[in-house]
Design a protein around this motif. Structure first.
Motif, mmCIF file in Angstrom:
data_model
loop_
_atom_site.group_PDB
_atom_site.id
_atom_site.type_symbol
_atom_site.label_atom_id
_atom_site.label_comp_id
_atom_site.label_asym_id
_atom_site.label_seq_id
_atom_site.Cartn_x
_atom_site.Cartn_y
_atom_site.Cartn_z
ATOM 1 N N ALA A 109 0.842 -1.206 0.000
ATOM 2 C CA ALA A 109 0.000 0.000 0.000
ATOM 3 C C ALA A 109 0.877 1.255 0.000
ATOM 4 O O ALA A 109 0.587 2.246 -0.680
ATOM 5 C CB ALA A 109 -0.919 -0.003 1.223
ATOM 6 N N LYS A 110 1.971 1.201 0.747
ATOM 7 C CA LYS A 110 2.882 2.352 0.817
ATOM 8 C C LYS A 110 3.485 2.626 -0.566
ATOM 9 O O LYS A 110 3.609 3.781 -0.985
ATOM 10 C CB LYS A 110 3.986 2.043 1.840
ATOM 11 C CG LYS A 110 5.079 3.059 1.934
ATOM 12 C CD LYS A 110 4.691 4.247 2.798
ATOM 13 C CE LYS A 110 5.624 5.391 2.574
ATOM 14 N NZ LYS A 110 5.467 6.533 3.376
ATOM 15 N N SER A 111 3.853 1.590 -1.287
ATOM 16 C CA SER A 111 4.433 1.783 -2.623
ATOM 17 C C SER A 111 3.375 2.338 -3.585
ATOM 18 O O SER A 111 3.648 3.274 -4.348
ATOM 19 C CB SER A 111 5.012 0.466 -3.139
ATOM 20 O OG SER A 111 5.609 0.668 -4.400
ATOM 21 N N ILE A 112 2.176 1.795 -3.523
ATOM 22 C CA ILE A 112 1.095 2.276 -4.400
ATOM 23 C C ILE A 112 0.805 3.756 -4.123
ATOM 24 O O ILE A 112 0.528 4.538 -5.038
ATOM 25 C CB ILE A 112 -0.192 1.426 -4.201
ATOM 26 C CG1 ILE A 112 0.041 0.004 -4.729
ATOM 27 C CG2 ILE A 112 -1.395 2.065 -4.888
ATOM 28 C CD1 ILE A 112 -1.087 -0.979 -4.421
ATOM 29 N N ASP A 113 0.924 4.135 -2.871
ATOM 30 C CA ASP A 113 0.643 5.514 -2.460
ATOM 31 C C ASP A 113 1.547 6.518 -3.201
ATOM 32 O O ASP A 113 1.174 7.673 -3.405
ATOM 33 C CB ASP A 113 0.847 5.603 -0.937
ATOM 34 C CG ASP A 113 0.423 6.935 -0.385
ATOM 35 O OD1 ASP A 113 -0.641 7.414 -0.796
ATOM 36 O OD2 ASP A 113 1.174 7.508 0.422
ATOM 37 N N GLY A 114 2.750 6.092 -3.583
ATOM 38 C CA GLY A 114 3.626 6.929 -4.424
ATOM 39 C C GLY A 114 4.393 7.997 -3.683
ATOM 40 O O GLY A 114 4.931 8.903 -4.306
ATOM 41 N N HIS A 115 4.464 7.905 -2.364
ATOM 42 C CA HIS A 115 5.164 8.947 -1.597
ATOM 43 C C HIS A 115 6.314 8.394 -0.763
ATOM 44 O O HIS A 115 6.618 8.940 0.306
ATOM 45 C CB HIS A 115 4.170 9.723 -0.720
ATOM 46 C CG HIS A 115 3.206 10.522 -1.529
ATOM 47 N ND1 HIS A 115 3.596 11.608 -2.290
ATOM 48 C CD2 HIS A 115 1.877 10.361 -1.746
ATOM 49 C CE1 HIS A 115 2.537 12.095 -2.923
ATOM 50 N NE2 HIS A 115 1.484 11.356 -2.616
ATOM 51 N N ALA A 116 6.932 7.353 -1.260
ATOM 52 C CA ALA A 116 8.089 6.822 -0.527
ATOM 53 C C ALA A 116 9.259 7.787 -0.646
ATOM 54 O O ALA A 116 9.459 8.417 -1.682
ATOM 55 C CB ALA A 116 8.476 5.467 -1.084
ATOM 56 N N THR A 117 10.034 7.886 0.413
ATOM 57 C CA THR A 117 11.309 8.620 0.382
ATOM 58 C C THR A 117 12.392 7.558 0.412
ATOM 59 O O THR A 117 12.658 6.967 1.445
ATOM 60 C CB THR A 117 11.426 9.548 1.599
ATOM 61 O OG1 THR A 117 10.349 10.491 1.562
ATOM 62 C CG2 THR A 117 12.759 10.300 1.589
ATOM 63 N N GLY A 118 12.972 7.266 -0.749
ATOM 64 C CA GLY A 118 13.925 6.160 -0.838
ATOM 65 C C GLY A 118 13.202 4.838 -1.010
ATOM 66 O O GLY A 118 12.160 4.768 -1.667
ATOM 67 N N LYS A 119 13.730 3.796 -0.376
ATOM 68 C CA LYS A 119 13.248 2.442 -0.656
ATOM 69 C C LYS A 119 12.364 1.863 0.454
ATOM 70 O O LYS A 119 12.601 2.072 1.635
ATOM 71 C CB LYS A 119 14.452 1.509 -0.842
ATOM 72 C CG LYS A 119 15.308 1.819 -2.059
ATOM 73 C CD LYS A 119 14.527 1.769 -3.371
ATOM 74 C CE LYS A 119 13.891 0.429 -3.635
ATOM 75 N NZ LYS A 119 12.982 0.495 -4.820
ATOM 76 N N ILE A 120 11.380 1.092 0.020
ATOM 77 C CA ILE A 120 10.505 0.362 0.940
ATOM 78 C C ILE A 120 11.034 -1.080 1.016
ATOM 79 O O ILE A 120 11.168 -1.747 -0.014
ATOM 80 C CB ILE A 120 9.058 0.357 0.405
ATOM 81 C CG1 ILE A 120 8.542 1.795 0.300
ATOM 82 C CG2 ILE A 120 8.157 -0.499 1.282
ATOM 83 C CD1 ILE A 120 7.277 1.928 -0.542
ATOM 84 N N ILE A 121 11.327 -1.513 2.242
ATOM 85 C CA ILE A 121 11.987 -2.812 2.433
ATOM 86 C C ILE A 121 11.032 -3.789 3.116
ATOM 87 O O ILE A 121 10.289 -3.408 4.031
ATOM 88 C CB ILE A 121 13.226 -2.643 3.352
ATOM 89 C CG1 ILE A 121 14.140 -1.513 2.853
ATOM 90 C CG2 ILE A 121 13.970 -3.955 3.532
ATOM 91 C CD1 ILE A 121 14.933 -1.782 1.626
ATOM 92 N N VAL A 122 11.073 -5.039 2.684
ATOM 93 C CA VAL A 122 10.354 -6.103 3.387
ATOM 94 C C VAL A 122 11.390 -7.136 3.830
ATOM 95 O O VAL A 122 12.244 -7.542 3.034
ATOM 96 C CB VAL A 122 9.292 -6.768 2.480
ATOM 97 C CG1 VAL A 122 8.588 -7.903 3.230
ATOM 98 C CG2 VAL A 122 8.266 -5.731 2.005
ATOM 99 N N GLU A 123 11.316 -7.502 5.106
ATOM 100 C CA GLU A 123 12.276 -8.472 5.648
ATOM 101 C C GLU A 123 11.541 -9.754 6.047
ATOM 102 O O GLU A 123 10.824 -9.772 7.035
ATOM 103 C CB GLU A 123 12.978 -7.878 6.877
ATOM 104 C CG GLU A 123 13.865 -6.681 6.522
ATOM 105 C CD GLU A 123 14.463 -6.012 7.751
ATOM 106 O OE1 GLU A 123 15.673 -6.126 7.935
ATOM 107 O OE2 GLU A 123 13.697 -5.395 8.522
ATOM 108 N N PRO A 124 11.720 -10.819 5.245
ATOM 109 C CA PRO A 124 11.040 -12.084 5.562
ATOM 110 C C PRO A 124 11.538 -12.686 6.884
ATOM 111 O O PRO A 124 12.680 -12.454 7.261
ATOM 112 C CB PRO A 124 11.414 -13.000 4.397
ATOM 113 C CG PRO A 124 11.782 -12.079 3.288
ATOM 114 C CD PRO A 124 12.389 -10.868 3.939
#
Ligand SMILES: NC(=O)c1ccc[n+]([C@@H]2O[C@H](COP(=O)([O-])OP(=O)(O)OC[C@H]3O[C@@H](n4cnc5c(N)ncnc54)[C@H](OP(=O)(O)O)[C@@H]3O)[C@@H](O)[C@H]2O)c1
Length: 329
Positions: free
Chosen positions: A314-329
């Motif tokens: 949802a954060k990526s779709i929102d289009g307002h990331a500052t830098g990278k969005i990370i997911v840690e499995p």
């Protein structure tokens, strides 16, 4: 023989946004002969991940459902295919899977050996995982498309980078500065200081009239505009370009492709160049080294555990990331 299962996040059809993601247990993939199996320590999201879910390349891709998205990955090698020569179990790496194949939102994923790069022990997975798509795109835009050289040869270029606070843009600012360019950058008010700290010489707030017009505060005309934002028409770019200036559009839509063709056939000196990433292991290796040397850094917007992948999506779709969005499995 018991099949080893892993936690993964997948979608089973086009559309649905974050709610279309399902948390599942699926078999750990088996590496093919030229592939490496990773225990994923971090993956990062790129707009292409949810654009594919939205049907960007429908009906061709994704080819098969269910589809585990995300192509950026960093982790530890656990198994290699019989033709893999340069990696072994236990190696720490950063890698990129084919964008259309994905696989990163999972505890284990496979990548081709030629897009897998050793990760120095002092670098965490989080610090380098964004280099795969966003870093390589910025590198290709700055070097191949804008013609900037890192060895100091070539004339000092005037570059504008739009959406300089985003995944691609924040790497592009740093790389263009490493290539000794004069960098003007656009971003929102809240990110002006950050983008200056990345090295931009001049920063334009895209919410101001000058920012919307891409007008350089010091009257610079741009030799290249690395266009990482969207929705800016040619009529805004054109007056800001130097006589042979070009716009490098990393999100070329149908109108950009028409502009590209028209400018080519009319021998217009000012050009619009669509850019599609052609990932190369050697370039990823180069970027990892820059991070190791402290010359390039990844700005982290946010980190999520795999269980919160929908929030990251949802954060990526929102289009307002500052830098990278990370997911840690
Ligand atoms: N061609 C390829 O192979 C390729 C490869 C990678 C990416 N891409 C494309 O490149 C684009 C950028 O990707 P990304 O990963 O950098 O995206 P991103 O990280 O999601 O970009 C978000 C950033 O863009 C800023 N932004 C949005 N609109 C802006 C505007 N009009 N002016 C200035 N800043 C603006 C936002 O700032 P605020 O929050 O302040 O609004 C935010 O910081 C995407 O469309 C992606 O699909 C293409």
């Amino acid at each position: 023989m018991t099949t080893l299962l892993m936690n993964a996040v997948q979608y089973s059809g086009y559309g649905g946004g974050p709610d279309g993601l399902q948390h599942v247990k699926v078999p750990v993939p088996t590496p093919k002969e030229d592939e490496v199996l990773l225990k994923v320590e971090a993956t990062s999201l790129n707009p292409v991940d949810w654009k594919l879910q939205n049907g960007l390349l429908r009906p061709f891709l994704p080819r098969n459902f269910p589809h585990i998205p995300a192509s950026d990955m960093a982790g530890e090698v656990t198994e290699v295919g019989p033709k893999v020569e340069n990696f072994k179990a236990g190696d720490k790496v950063v890698a990129m899977s084919n964008v259309l194949k994905g696989g990163g939102l999972a505890e284990f994923a496979v990548t081709k050996e030629n897009l897998t790069v050793a990760r120095p022990p002092e670098l965490s997975a989080v610090e380098v995982v964004g280099l795969s798509i966003a870093g390589l795109t910025a590198h290709q835009a700055v070097t191949q498309a804008a013609g900037i050289k890192f060895d100091g040869s070539g004339k000092k270029a005037n570059i504008l980078i739009t959406a300089a606070s985003g995944g691609v843009g924040h790497y592009a600012v740093q790389l263009a500065k490493l290539g000794n360019a004069h960098v003007t950058a656009t971003c929102g008010t809240r990110n002006i200081q950050l983008v200056k700290s990345l090295g931009a010489d001049e920063v334009l707030d895209y919410n101001t009239p000058d920012g919307a017009a891409l007008r350089s505060p010091s009257g610079q005309k741009y030799d290249a505009i690395i266009h990482c934002a969207m929705g800016i028409p040619w009529s805004i770019f054109e007056p800001n370009l130097s006589p042979n200036g070009k716009v490098i559009d990393v999100t070329p839509g149908p109108s950009a492709l028409v502009s590209f063709a028209l400018k080519k056939i009319t021998f217009c000196k000012k050009q619009l160049l669509p850019l599609m990433l052609i990932p190369k292991g050697e370039n990823l290796h180069y970027l990892v080294n820059l991070v190791k040397e402290g010359k390039l850094k990844t700005v982290i917007d946010s980190k999520y555990p795999l269980g919160k992948a929908r929030d990251a999506w949802a954060k990526s779709i929102d289009g307002h990331a500052t830098g990278k969005i990370i997911v840690e499995p």
